[in-house]
Write a protein that holds these residues in place. Structure first.
Motif, PDB file in Angstrom:
ATOM      1  N   LEU A  25      -2.446  -2.219 -15.944  1.00  0.00           N
ATOM      2  CA  LEU A  25      -1.560  -3.079 -16.708  1.00  0.00           C
ATOM      3  C   LEU A  25      -1.384  -2.591 -18.144  1.00  0.00           C
ATOM      4  N   HIS A  26      -2.432  -2.002 -18.723  1.00  0.00           N
ATOM      5  CA  HIS A  26      -2.304  -1.510 -20.095  1.00  0.00           C
ATOM      6  C   HIS A  26      -1.781  -0.078 -20.153  1.00  0.00           C
ATOM      7  N   GLU A  27      -1.730   0.630 -18.997  1.00  0.00           N
ATOM      8  CA  GLU A  27      -1.134   1.962 -18.913  1.00  0.00           C
ATOM      9  C   GLU A  27      -0.212   1.993 -17.700  1.00  0.00           C
ATOM     10  N   PRO A  28       0.936   1.310 -17.771  1.00  0.00           N
ATOM     11  CA  PRO A  28       1.800   1.217 -16.585  1.00  0.00           C
ATOM     12  C   PRO A  28       2.444   2.537 -16.174  1.00  0.00           C
ATOM     13  N   ASP A  29       2.447   3.544 -17.049  1.00  0.00           N
ATOM     14  CA  ASP A  29       3.071   4.829 -16.723  1.00  0.00           C
ATOM     15  C   ASP A  29       2.153   5.756 -15.928  1.00  0.00           C
ATOM     16  N   VAL A  30       0.933   5.331 -15.665  1.00  0.00           N
ATOM     17  CA  VAL A  30      -0.023   6.170 -14.941  1.00  0.00           C
ATOM     18  C   VAL A  30       0.406   6.298 -13.481  1.00  0.00           C
ATOM     19  N   TYR A  31       0.253   7.483 -12.919  1.00  0.00           N
ATOM     20  CA  TYR A  31       0.517   7.668 -11.496  1.00  0.00           C
ATOM     21  C   TYR A  31      -0.661   8.394 -10.852  1.00  0.00           C
ATOM     22  N   CYS A  32      -0.728   8.315  -9.533  1.00  0.00           N
ATOM     23  CA  CYS A  32      -1.839   8.892  -8.771  1.00  0.00           C
ATOM     24  C   CYS A  32      -1.511  10.339  -8.436  1.00  0.00           C
ATOM     25  N   ARG A  67       0.810  -1.210   0.000  1.00  0.00           N
ATOM     26  CA  ARG A  67       0.000   0.000   0.000  1.00  0.00           C
ATOM     27  C   ARG A  67       0.852   1.272   0.000  1.00  0.00           C
ATOM     28  N   LYS A  68       1.931   1.303   0.765  1.00  0.00           N
ATOM     29  CA  LYS A  68       2.714   2.525   0.922  1.00  0.00           C
ATOM     30  C   LYS A  68       3.929   2.563  -0.003  1.00  0.00           C
ATOM     31  N   ASP A  69       3.996   1.675  -0.963  1.00  0.00           N
ATOM     32  CA  ASP A  69       5.114   1.690  -1.904  1.00  0.00           C
ATOM     33  C   ASP A  69       5.018   2.889  -2.844  1.00  0.00           C
ATOM     34  N   LYS A  70       6.162   3.320  -3.362  1.00  0.00           N
ATOM     35  CA  LYS A  70       6.207   4.397  -4.348  1.00  0.00           C
ATOM     36  C   LYS A  70       6.321   3.811  -5.753  1.00  0.00           C
ATOM     37  N   ASN A  71       5.925   4.615  -6.736  1.00  0.00           N
ATOM     38  CA  ASN A  71       5.980   4.198  -8.152  1.00  0.00           C
ATOM     39  C   ASN A  71       5.210   2.899  -8.372  1.00  0.00           C
ATOM     40  N   LYS A  72       4.001   2.867  -7.897  1.00  0.00           N
ATOM     41  CA  LYS A  72       3.174   1.666  -7.995  1.00  0.00           C
ATOM     42  C   LYS A  72       2.588   1.523  -9.404  1.00  0.00           C
ATOM     43  N   ILE A  73       2.147   0.319  -9.710  1.00  0.00           N
ATOM     44  CA  ILE A  73       1.449   0.023 -10.961  1.00  0.00           C
ATOM     45  C   ILE A  73      -0.057   0.154 -10.702  1.00  0.00           C
ATOM     46  N   TYR A  74      -0.706   1.043 -11.435  1.00  0.00           N
ATOM     47  CA  TYR A  74      -2.142   1.251 -11.271  1.00  0.00           C
ATOM     48  C   TYR A  74      -2.954   0.661 -12.416  1.00  0.00           C
TER      49      TYR A  74
END
Length: 381
Positions: free
Chosen positions: A269-276, A260-267
């Motif tokens: 699978l088809h858009e792995p570059d997305v960030y929150c 949960r608290k990791d950085k640079n997470k995968i949100y």
């Protein structure tokens, strides 16, 4: 009987029409529309020949003939102008004669210009440089209005078409993708876990306090299944396929092991570059996509620069890339950038004067205070 009579009458009228008639076809629409319509004026002013020369080398000489470059570029421009999806753009083109004339069609068409999926293929074919070319030509149309020295700069979120990310969705997505890849490569798996995954998906949906332990166990089991199938596939796949799927497998492993608290997470699978991104909005506290900066001129409010950012950085570090992109499409150098309070600290990254809506400084005279107040008025932003 009546149908055949009207058909014969129309054919007779066509035969008797003079050859030097301005209307060469029954469906000619170029002279039947309002000539002062904005789309027709834009079509006449736009430099289509430059686009055709730029993208001519991208058309393949073998196979099915390529669509006209003006048609595809015109569809992309209309899509952005009216904020339409690919499917809506094709539908509106079929119903709107102004759309058809804008794309270079002289006669009214009753068939779609292309499939909606061909627009995404064309965007990938022209790439970022092709989109830059279209944007640069659109800025050149405005002449001196695009050369104003004072600009407004703001950042927003370019949301991606992804669902709300959860660990359950990511784990199930990894399992389905691995099964699909194994089937495509003709690899016999020991188990596919399809029935068990469906039951585990149902168990994860119940988040009541009484079923919380059950949901956690189901999620843990999904991650175990995903890891088992991923490692099995890595052992059995040929080396060439492994090299092609290297990035995907890395994202799969990260999606199965991230906490949960990791950085640079995968949100996604088809858009792995997305960030929150959290912009402090009440209606949408968190958005999933990429940050984008927009540069507008002060008086005419023309968009002369846009920039998409791969990293979720503070707004103060995003001002320089936005101004650099705006300078590519103009001759005059930007001297003043008006920003909001989110850009505090950006003065160390740029050479231009930066106006932020803060309290007036003691060293500012009356004219400077009035100028800053005029630029930072919320009504003008």
């Amino acid at each position: 009987m009546a149908h055949s009579f009207w058909s014969i009458l129309v054919l007779k009228m066509l035969k008797e029409s003079p050859s030097n008639s301005p209307h060469t076809s029954l469906f000619d629409i170029t002279e039947q529309l309002l000539q002062n319509h904005p789309l027709l004026a834009l079509a006449q002013a736009f430099d289509w020949a430059s686009l055709e020369q730029e993208f001519k080398s991208l058309c393949k000489k073998t196979g099915r003939g390529a669509k006209p470059i003006r048609l595809m570029c015109g569809l992309l421009i209309l899509k952005q102008m009216y904020d339409l999806s690919d499917e809506q753009t094709v539908e509106q083109w079929l119903m709107n004669p102004y759309f058809q004339v804008f794309c270079g069609v002289k006669e009214f068409q009753i068939k779609p210009p292309c499939d909606a999926s061909e627009l995404s293929v064309f965007r990938k074919r022209i790439g970022t440089q092709g989109v830059e070319k279209i944007f640069a030509l659109s800025v050149e149309l405005h002449g001196d209005d695009a050369e104003e020295e004072t600009v407004y700069v703001d950042s927003t979120v370019q949301e991606k078409a992804i669902t709300y990310p959860t660990d359950t969705k990511l784990a199930i997505g990894v399992i389905h993708r691995v099964n699909k890849l194994a089937k495509a490569c003709g690899i016999q798996q020991r188990r596919t876990f399809i029935k068990e995954v469906e039951q585990l998906r149902i168990d994860c949906c119940f988040r009541h306090a009484k079923n919380r332990k059950k949901a956690r166990r189901a999620l843990k089991r999904l991650r175990i299944i995903g890891g088992l199938q991923l490692r099995e596939l890595q052992r059995k796949l040929p080396q060439k396929v492994l090299d092609l799927q290297k990035d995907n497998f890395s994202n799969y492993e990260k999606a199965l092991t991230q906490q949960r608290k990791d950085k640079n997470k995968i949100y996604s699978l088809h858009e792995p570059d997305v960030y929150c991104i959290g912009k402090g909005k009440d209606q949408t506290p968190y958005e999933y996509g990429k940050k984008a900066s927009v540069v507008l001129t002060e008086k005419s409010l023309l968009i002369i620069g846009v920039a998409s950012h791969d990293k979720n950085e503070h707004d103060s570090k995003l001002l320089k890339p936005a101004l650099d992109h705006a300078h590519k499409h103009r001759q005059t150098k930007i001297t003043t950038a008006v920003v909001d309070k989110g850009y505090k600290g950006c003065m160390q990254y740029v050479e231009q004067e930066v106006v932020i809506p803060n309290k007036p400084l003691k060293r500012d005279n009356e004219a400077q205070r009035k100028r800053k107040s005029y630029l930072c008025k919320s009504e003008r932003r």
